[in-house]
Design an enzyme around this catalytic site. Structure first.
Site, PDB file in Angstrom:
ATOM      1  CD1 TRP A  37       0.629  -0.521   3.229  1.00 44.29           C
ATOM      2  CD2 TRP A  37      -0.025   1.151   3.672  1.00 44.29           C
ATOM      3  NE1 TRP A  37       0.881   0.003   4.259  1.00 44.29           N
ATOM      4  CE2 TRP A  37       0.102   1.709   4.792  1.00 44.29           C
ATOM      5  CE3 TRP A  37      -1.423   2.547   3.149  1.00 44.29           C
ATOM      6  CZ2 TRP A  37       0.114   1.939   5.827  1.00 44.29           C
ATOM      7  CZ3 TRP A  37      -1.532   3.371   4.595  1.00 44.29           C
ATOM      8  CH2 TRP A  37      -0.613   2.952   5.564  1.00 44.29           C
ATOM      9  CG  ASP A  38       4.600   0.373   1.237  1.00 43.32           C
ATOM     10  OD1 ASP A  38       3.996   0.373   1.915  1.00 43.32           O
ATOM     11  OD2 ASP A  38       5.858   1.128   2.020  1.00 43.32           O
ATOM     12  CE  LYS A  90       6.295  -1.656  11.783  1.00 37.31           C
ATOM     13  NZ  LYS A  90       6.085  -2.875  11.063  1.00 37.31           N
ATOM     14  CD  GLN A  91       3.155   1.733   9.812  1.00 40.41           C
ATOM     15  OE1 GLN A  91       3.617   1.090   9.784  1.00 40.41           O
ATOM     16  NE2 GLN A  91       2.729   2.479   8.749  1.00 40.41           N
ATOM     17  CD  GLU A 100       2.462  -3.277  10.109  1.00 43.20           C
ATOM     18  OE1 GLU A 100       3.776  -4.142   9.771  1.00 43.20           O
ATOM     19  OE2 GLU A 100       2.374  -3.596   8.162  1.00 43.20           O
TER      20      GLU A 100
HETATM   21  C1  BGC Z   1       4.719  -1.313   7.184  1.00 41.33           C
HETATM   22  C2  BGC Z   1       3.893  -1.188   6.435  1.00 41.33           C
HETATM   23  C3  BGC Z   1       4.465  -0.977   4.752  1.00 41.33           C
HETATM   24  C4  BGC Z   1       5.548  -2.490   5.298  1.00 41.33           C
HETATM   25  C5  BGC Z   1       6.646  -1.879   3.712  1.00 41.33           C
HETATM   26  C6  BGC Z   1       6.570  -2.298   7.616  1.00 41.33           C
HETATM   27  O1  BGC Z   1       6.708  -2.457   8.733  1.00 41.33           O
HETATM   28  O2  BGC Z   1       4.310  -1.079   8.949  1.00 41.33           O
HETATM   29  O3  BGC Z   1       3.131  -0.253   6.589  1.00 41.33           O
HETATM   30  O4  BGC Z   1       3.269  -1.243   4.120  1.00 41.33           O
HETATM   31  O5  BGC Z   1       6.509  -2.524   6.456  1.00 41.33           O
HETATM   32  O6  BGC Z   1       7.577  -1.011   3.613  1.00 41.33           O
END
Ligand code: BGC
Length: 775
Positions: A358-359, A602-603, A489
């Site tokens: 989804w990035d 986390k984000q 996550e």
């Molecule tokens: C992030 C995800 C991301 C993935 C790839 C993960 O650490 O939490 O949001 O899609 O890394 O960049």
């Protein structure tokens, strides 16, 4: 954090050889041209620690899934970006002694990536144990003009001796992925000839049957005089060909090898044509010669920079950081091939496998939308359109029906290949980002026709998924969404993640709007879509409306904030400042169980939703949520800083905005997270661009117009960014006193600047006092 890269506005420079950082440097000096790419490995034989890496866009291997406990619905395989044959080798033996930079004494060692012109060079002197000294200077590029061509100029000058020397020029297909699940080799040899006029090697991937043909041509010069090459040995081994030249190196005379490689694959050509196409690529190289190819490369890069440069005055480290990010984004994806996408590591490492997360939609689309022609971003969208059927099959595997589409978390060809249940089955918010990208693209380009041609079918599939993924709770008398993982996550299997619910509701609403638009403006297209997707308008629309009107959103009345999920307030709510420094990052120090029970984020999660939909909320609401969540956010994803930087800018916290930006902008150059050795953080690079343009530049689309609300980071004297908006190339220059916007187009453009409409005449500029802003 490391600090060994010399600051320079246009170059990435490493002075001195540090074996312990070699893998990091290999990542940093990676090259790519959208079609293929490679890490900055040595051409020479190298016995030190190294991750050898060559990658071909779209060429992957379905490595058999390895999990502890199999769950029904898991994909059978994990698509690996394949380590591909290596054409870069130039091995030198002087008087029988191998030139191995790791074993020899290196003097004045320097690696340099020239971002302005698109090439990588290496220069050093090496001393052999017997005192012989030679000077090496190599320059390497992957052409962006002819994207099936790689070229190296490699010069050797003996400084204090003359000696018989062996030069070996291999193409090596006997390579492995470090991350292979079962230690397998993924390539088989198909055909080779070291004695052909253009020596070649054709290999094929197991299972996926991608063929790659590598052919080489080389020439030699001594002090600029071409040498005839009649004497050489042809070597053929398993998955390997080489030519060995025996020459005499004369003291203080420079012998230069030009090695060209054609890299062509069955993704672009018929198997039967591969050799012919490779010969044509080499004929092109021969006819042009290295200097012309390099000049063409410089001109092509100049064009890219003309459209997408960001210039910063007063801070060389920041300048280098942002240009590096822009450079790598342009090396990774050029938008010429709608079958390709952008892996989180681009062409720089193996980690993350797959090419698409989804990035792409959430963090990378804005960069390509603003700095390239509209078809580049459009191709990123069409990639998903082409995978719609696979997304429908993916949802069917999980029990969804009626054309509901669940796009994969990680993919190469549209099939899911991620296999952690809490992500594969539950991190479904990714579907929302794909819908949002359609909206962003149309908002930016004005290309509403896209809906009828491609977008609406995708929106319908995603909306159908959301409508089936919720269920009606008798208890709450509302629709709820159970068992999900949000962008954060560090929480799994939660009920009613606010962000995912928001994406679901918004997608259904936007789909209904889009249906109305297409139905009214291009009814025949609407009829085609109805038939193709078996759309039963009366039932489906009323169902979506009912769900949207009765969707449950967790909310804290006391604090007046949206709740990340049900039960979030039961956690011990403590700021990140409470975590002892030696326990961070928590993902390296705490058990997963502890992380899941903690409040730490986390984000951006709720904040990601407020970022996407800021127009729907009052600034005070955004601030309350930001003030509540940010202190609990550990930013342990490289995607976190950019969103927080943009939000902090919006909320007027310029200092924090700049701090977030800084941690992202030199993430790889300074190895902030001690993981650049595995490859670069390409997604975060898109985020860094967003931090400057949307954060410091305050760029948005409002009322169908570009809008800017810039501020000047205190440390800088000025900054400027170029963007392409609906046929207008704009240069926005911001300094302490003024904002200047240049309109390099033959049409005038209306923009909003500090919320006031301004007209910039064709090929003209406007200047507005920074103090005119309506704060
Ligand atoms: C992030 C995800 C991301 C993935 C790839 C993960 O650490 O939490 O949001 O899609 O890394 O960049």
């Amino acid at each position: 954090m490391k600090n060994y890269i010399t600051h320079h506005p246009w170059k990435i420079i490493e002075e001195g050889y540090r074996p312990e950082y070699n893998r990091i440097s290999e990542s940093i000096f990676s090259l790519g041209n959208g079609k293929f790419g490679q890490r900055g490995n040595f051409e020479e034989y190298f016995s030190g620690d190294s991750l050898q890496g060559n990658y071909l866009g779209g060429v992957y291997y379905p490595d058999k899934t390895r999990v502890g406990w199999w769950k029904n619905g898991y994909p059978e395989y994990f698509a690996k970006v394949l380590n591909a044959p290596d054409w870069t080798g130039i091995r030198i033996k002087i008087d029988g002694q191998e030139l191995d930079p790791h074993k020899l004494k290196l003097i004045d060692f320097r690696r340099e990536l020239d971002m302005q012109n698109g090439h990588f060079s290496k220069i050093y002197k090496a001393e052999f144990p017997d005192g012989k000294q030679i000077k090496i200077h190599s320059t390497r590029m992957l052409s962006i003009v002819n994207d099936e061509l790689g070229a190296i100029k490699y010069s050797i000058t003996p400084l204090n001796f003359s000696a018989p020397t062996e030069i070996l020029l291999p193409i090596n297909g006997d390579i492995k992925n470090e991350d292979a699940n079962y230690d397998e080799h993924f390539w088989d040899e198909i055909e080779k000839s070291a004695s052909a006029r253009a020596p070649y090697l054709i290999t094929e991937t197991r299972k996926t049957h991608f063929r790659a043909c590598y052919a080489m041509h080389y020439s030699l010069e001594v002090d600029g005089t071409p040498q005839s090459l009649t004497q050489f040995d042809s070597i053929e081994e398993t998955k390997y060909i080489a030519h060995r030249l025996n020459v005499k190196l004369d003291e203080k005379k420079t012998t230069t090898i030009y090695k060209y490689a054609a890299v062509v694959t069955s993704r672009d050509h018929k198997n039967s044509d591969l050799k012919t196409v490779a010969s044509e690529v080499l004929a092109y190289a021969k006819s042009k010669g290295f200097c012309t190819i390099l000049d063409e490369q410089k001109a092509a890069w100049k064009e890219k920079w003309n459209h997408g440069d960001i210039a910063i005055e007063g801070d060389t480290a920041a300048q280098q950081g942002i240009r590096y990010n822009i450079f790598q984004l342009n090396q990774t994806y050029t938008g010429q091939d709608e079958r390709l996408n952008i892996g989180p590591k681009g062409f720089t490492g193996e980690k993350y496998g797959g090419s698409t997360y989804w990035d792409t939609e959430a963090y990378l689309l804005p960069f390509y939308l603003s700095t390239s022609e509209p078809d580049v971003a459009r191709n990123l969208l069409i990639y998903r359109f082409k995978h719609l059927q696979k997304a429908i099959e993916n949802a069917e595997k999980l029990g969804f029906t009626n054309g509901a589409a669940l796009y994969p978390m990680v993919t190469m060809n549209g099939e899911e290949c991620h296999n952690e249940w809490e992500i594969t089955f539950e991190e479904i918010h990714r579907n929302g980002a794909i819908a949002y990208a359609i909206f962003s693209y149309i908002r930016y380009t004005g290309d509403k026709r896209y809906l009828a041609d491609y977008g609406l079918e995708v929106l319908i599939g995603i909306s159908r998924f959301w409508a089936q993924r919720v269920n009606y709770s008798e208890d709450k008398q509302k629709y709820v969404m159970l068992g999900v993982t949000g962008p954060n996550e560090y929480e799994n299997n939660v009920n009613n993640n606010w962000y995912t619910l928001k994406m679901a509701q918004w997608t259904m609403q936007y789909t209904m709007e889009a249906i109305n638009y297409v139905k009214q403006t291009i009814p025949e297209e609407w009829q085609r879509i109805v038939t193709k997707s078996n759309f039963v308008e009366s039932d489906e629309i009323s169902n979506w409306k009912r769900i949207c009107e009765n969707l449950y959103f967790p909310y804290d009345q006391k604090r007046e904030v949206f709740l990340q999920q049900d039960g979030f307030l039961d956690k011990e709510l403590k700021p990140v400042s409470n975590i002892p420094a030696e326990e961070t990052p928590i993902n390296k120090h705490w058990s997963w169980d502890r992380i899941l029970r903690s409040c730490y984020i986390k984000q951006a999660d709720v904040l990601q939703g407020l970022y996407f939909f800021e127009d729907q909320y009052e600034k005070e609401t955004i601030k309350r949520n930001y003030d509540f969540y940010e202190p609990m956010t550990v930013h342990e994803s490289s995607l976190s800083a950019c969103i927080h930087s943009i939000m902090a800018a919006k909320l007027g916290d310029e200092k924090r905005s700049y701090e977030f930006y800084l941690s992202a902008s030199r993430l790889d150059l300074d190895d902030y997270n001690s993981d650049s050795d595995e490859g670069l953080h390409v997604t975060s690079m898109g985020g860094t661009w967003m931090s400057i343009v949307q954060g410091f530049g305050g760029m948005r689309i409002k009322n169908n117009m570009l809008s800017f609300n810039p501020f000047m980071p205190e440390k800088w004297k000025s900054f400027s960014f170029k963007i392409n908006f609906r046929g207008h190339l704009l240069n926005i220059v911001i300094d302490k006193d003024n904002v200047n916007i240049h309109n390099d187009a033959d049409e005038p453009l209306k923009v909003l600047l500090f919320d006031k409409t301004q007209t910039i005449e064709a090929n003209d500029k406007i200047t507005v006092d920074m103090n005119c802003q309506n704060k």
